[in-house]
Design a protein around this motif. Structure first.
Motif, PDB file in Angstrom:
ATOM      1  N   PHE A 227     134.933 -70.838   5.010  1.00  0.00           N
ATOM      2  CA  PHE A 227     135.538 -70.124   6.133  1.00  0.00           C
ATOM      3  C   PHE A 227     136.322 -68.915   5.631  1.00  0.00           C
ATOM      4  CE2 PHE A 227     138.747 -69.296   9.346  1.00  0.00           C
ATOM      5  CZ  PHE A 227     138.003 -69.341  10.519  1.00  0.00           C
ATOM      6  N   LEU A 229     136.147 -67.228   2.852  1.00  0.00           N
ATOM      7  CA  LEU A 229     135.399 -66.139   2.220  1.00  0.00           C
ATOM      8  C   LEU A 229     134.352 -65.544   3.163  1.00  0.00           C
ATOM      9  CD1 LEU A 229     134.920 -67.602  -1.377  1.00  0.00           C
ATOM     10  CD2 LEU A 229     136.465 -65.779  -0.708  1.00  0.00           C
ATOM     11  N   MET A 233     127.356 -67.478   7.162  1.00  0.00           N
ATOM     12  CA  MET A 233     126.908 -66.999   8.475  1.00  0.00           C
ATOM     13  C   MET A 233     126.406 -65.562   8.458  1.00  0.00           C
ATOM     14  SD  MET A 233     130.257 -65.726  10.309  1.00  0.00           S
ATOM     15  CE  MET A 233     129.194 -64.498  10.918  1.00  0.00           C
ATOM     16  N   SER A 326     138.919 -59.123  10.262  1.00  0.00           N
ATOM     17  CA  SER A 326     137.934 -60.219  10.307  1.00  0.00           C
ATOM     18  C   SER A 326     137.124 -60.203  11.599  1.00  0.00           C
ATOM     19  CB  SER A 326     138.637 -61.574  10.185  1.00  0.00           C
ATOM     20  OG  SER A 326     139.278 -61.680   8.951  1.00  0.00           O
ATOM     21  N   LEU A 330     132.971 -60.122  12.301  1.00  0.00           N
ATOM     22  CA  LEU A 330     132.267 -61.105  13.132  1.00  0.00           C
ATOM     23  C   LEU A 330     131.461 -60.392  14.219  1.00  0.00           C
ATOM     24  CD1 LEU A 330     135.207 -63.653  13.361  1.00  0.00           C
ATOM     25  CD2 LEU A 330     132.925 -64.219  12.502  1.00  0.00           C
TER      26      LEU A 330
HETATM   27  N1  PHE Z   1     137.262 -65.256   6.602  1.00  0.00           N
HETATM   28  C1  PHE Z   1     137.955 -65.129   7.846  1.00  0.00           C
HETATM   29  C2  PHE Z   1     139.336 -65.732   7.690  1.00  0.00           C
HETATM   30  O1  PHE Z   1     139.680 -66.244   6.661  1.00  0.00           O
HETATM   31  C3  PHE Z   1     137.204 -65.784   8.978  1.00  0.00           C
HETATM   32  C4  PHE Z   1     135.770 -65.405   9.059  1.00  0.00           C
HETATM   33  C5  PHE Z   1     134.809 -66.397   8.930  1.00  0.00           C
HETATM   34  C6  PHE Z   1     135.387 -64.069   9.220  1.00  0.00           C
HETATM   35  C7  PHE Z   1     133.457 -66.053   8.934  1.00  0.00           C
HETATM   36  C8  PHE Z   1     134.053 -63.737   9.247  1.00  0.00           C
HETATM   37  C9  PHE Z   1     133.081 -64.710   9.085  1.00  0.00           C
HETATM   38  O2  PHE Z   1     140.100 -65.713   8.605  1.00  0.00           O
END
Ligand code: PHE
Length: 463
Positions: A227, A229, A233, A326, A330
């Motif tokens: 999550f 990094l 996805m 972030s 997404l």
């Molecule tokens: N890495 C981001 C965070 O730590 C969340 C995230 C997850 C962003 C997946 C993009 C893709 O908050």
């Protein structure tokens, strides 16, 4: 000079690293990591998390960026170009995951704007001593106020769309190049400030002194490394597709992983120094709601600190910036599908996708108490309660690990070694660790993720 495929846009120098670090550094670092570290007792959890970043996270980050840069396409197109059509399922899963995560992530991101404004008001009007229970109630009132939830969620989505509409260089790169250095400076200032608090020493000991840890904690550490990094996805595939061939994939991936880890640790130092500055006897009652710590415990503790009136709005600005860089990534994952595969103009794709995700996110926004049918929805038994919790459970425990697993398998087993060598060496020179990296992707990473997925199947929850 290479020309990027169909003017998709390309990051300039430092642009990729800052944008990717912006994607990685977010609520996962500042909100989630400190409270799961606290819940898991500190030291050992941190150690396992560090190992997991090294063994699973960094290799998969190199794999994702390699897929993106070699194909110059967003996830679905990238897998279609490199493998049999069935592999594009991973791309589809990525788009779905981006859609789902952004829908609830944006709700929490909205909370940071509310708390920024709240702290700012306190700074100007003076802080009325409020006990932890009252702050908890205020938080409860806020999240169960449906109108406010939709308002802040919408506001944050509007910020995100505004950046993404401008495209790779003028939108994403410009925003992250501005926000990331500010974020870093604020963090350093806050860490320096922590060293002067009475809780600093205890915070450091808590973070780095090995303790005992259960298997649940180990699983949670591995799950969180995905999550935090932004792996599993296609976010790094998408950003990698805008990376110049003159830059080094392995170096960039290591830099982003290291920055993300450093910032997560800095966030812990800041928060734990504040928490441990409160006498131990009073801590338990103040720290009951670990999940809401950022919004209940911290405001109060800030105000018992010298300089808190100035520090607290600055702190929430930092969290909001981290969240924004972030949410941008997404949204870009989902939007780029429509731009690349369906040839939609960026403006149309961004606004439409933003509106769709916003609409879907309303369900999460209303599931914190304002609409009981949504708040009490338990479609997967006792594993999660409400839409918000359920979506987070599905994305963190299923979608990201499953996506990461197949990405490791794809690059480790299905792409030829000669191909991955050529791609990782372009812009880097001789990649001495190439074979070690591939072996990790073939065995160590899938084994670790496989274990996580197995644990999830057995019903362990680690988000
Ligand atoms: N890495 C981001 C965070 O730590 C969340 C995230 C997850 C962003 C997946 C993009 C893709 O908050």
């Amino acid at each position: 000079m290479e020309t990027p495929q169909n003017d998709r846009g390309q990051f300039g120098n430092l642009g990729f690293v800052l944008a990717a670090a912006g994607s990685a550094v977010g609520l996962g670092n500042i909100w989630k990591f400190p409270y799961i570290t606290y819940d898991n007792g500190g030291g050992s959890f941190v150690l396992i998390y560090l190992l997991s970043v090294l063994l699973v996270g960094a290799p998969i980050m190199i794999a994702e960026i390699t897929i993106g840069r070699s194909t110059q396409r967003s996830p679905v197109g990238a897998f279609l170009k490199l493998g049999r059509p069935a592999w594009s399922t991973i791309g589809w899963l990525g788009i779905t995951t981006g859609f789902v995560i952004l829908s609830y992530y944006c709700v929490v991101a909205g909370w940071t704007v509310h708390y920024f404004l709240k702290c700012l008001a306190w700074s100007f009007n003076g802080f009325t001593q409020t006990d932890a229970a009252t702050l908890g109630d205020q938080f409860g009132d806020f999240v169960s106020n449906g109108k406010l939830q939709i308002l802040y969620h919408g506001l944050f989505m509007a910020f995100t769309v505004t950046v993404v509409v401008f495209g790779v260089q003028r939108g994403i790169e410009r925003a992250t190049k501005t926000l990331m250095p500010i974020l870093f400076v604020i963090l350093i200032l806050l860490v320096i400030n922590s060293t002067r608090t009475p809780g600093f020493r205890e915070a450091i000991v808590f973070l780095f002194k090995p303790t005992s840890i259960g298997s649940d904690g180990v699983l949670e550490a591995v799950g969180h490394s995905f999550f935090t990094l932004s792996l599993g996805m296609g976010a790094m595939i998408t950003y990698g597709s805008y990376m110049s061939k003159r830059q080094s994939v392995p170096k960039s991936a290591i830099t982003v992983s290291a920055l993300d880890t450093l910032i997560a640790l800095m966030a812990c130092v800041i928060m734990f120094s504040i928490i441990f500055s409160v006498p131990a006897a009073e801590r338990g009652s103040q720290f009951s709601q670990s999940l809401a710590i950022l919004f209940t415990t911290l405001p109060k503790m800030f105000y018992s600190l010298p300089g808190g009136a100035v520090l607290s709005p600055i702190f929430y600005t930092l969290v909001a910036f981290a969240a924004l860089t972030s949410t941008i990534s997404l949204l870009e994952v989902v939007t780029s599908f429509f731009i690349d595969q369906l040839r939609w103009p960026r403006r149309v794709a961004t606004v439409l996708v933003g509106l769709l995700i916003f609409s879907f996110g309303i369900l999460s926004g209303l599931s914190q108490g304002s609409v009981s049918a949504l708040s009490e929805w338990t479609p997967i038994g006792d594993k999660s309660t409400g839409v918000f919790d359920t979506l987070d459970y599905l994305a963190s425990n299923w979608f990201l690990p499953v996506g990461g697993f197949f990405i490791a398998i794809f690059v480790g087993w299905f792409l030829a070694g000669s191909f991955t060598r050529k791609e990782t060496e372009e812009g880097h020179g001789h990649f001495a660790l190439h074979n070690l990296w591939r072996v990790t992707l073939r065995f160590a990473s899938p084994a670790a993720i496989g274990w996580v997925i197995y644990a999830v199947i057995l019903g362990k929850k680690f988000n």
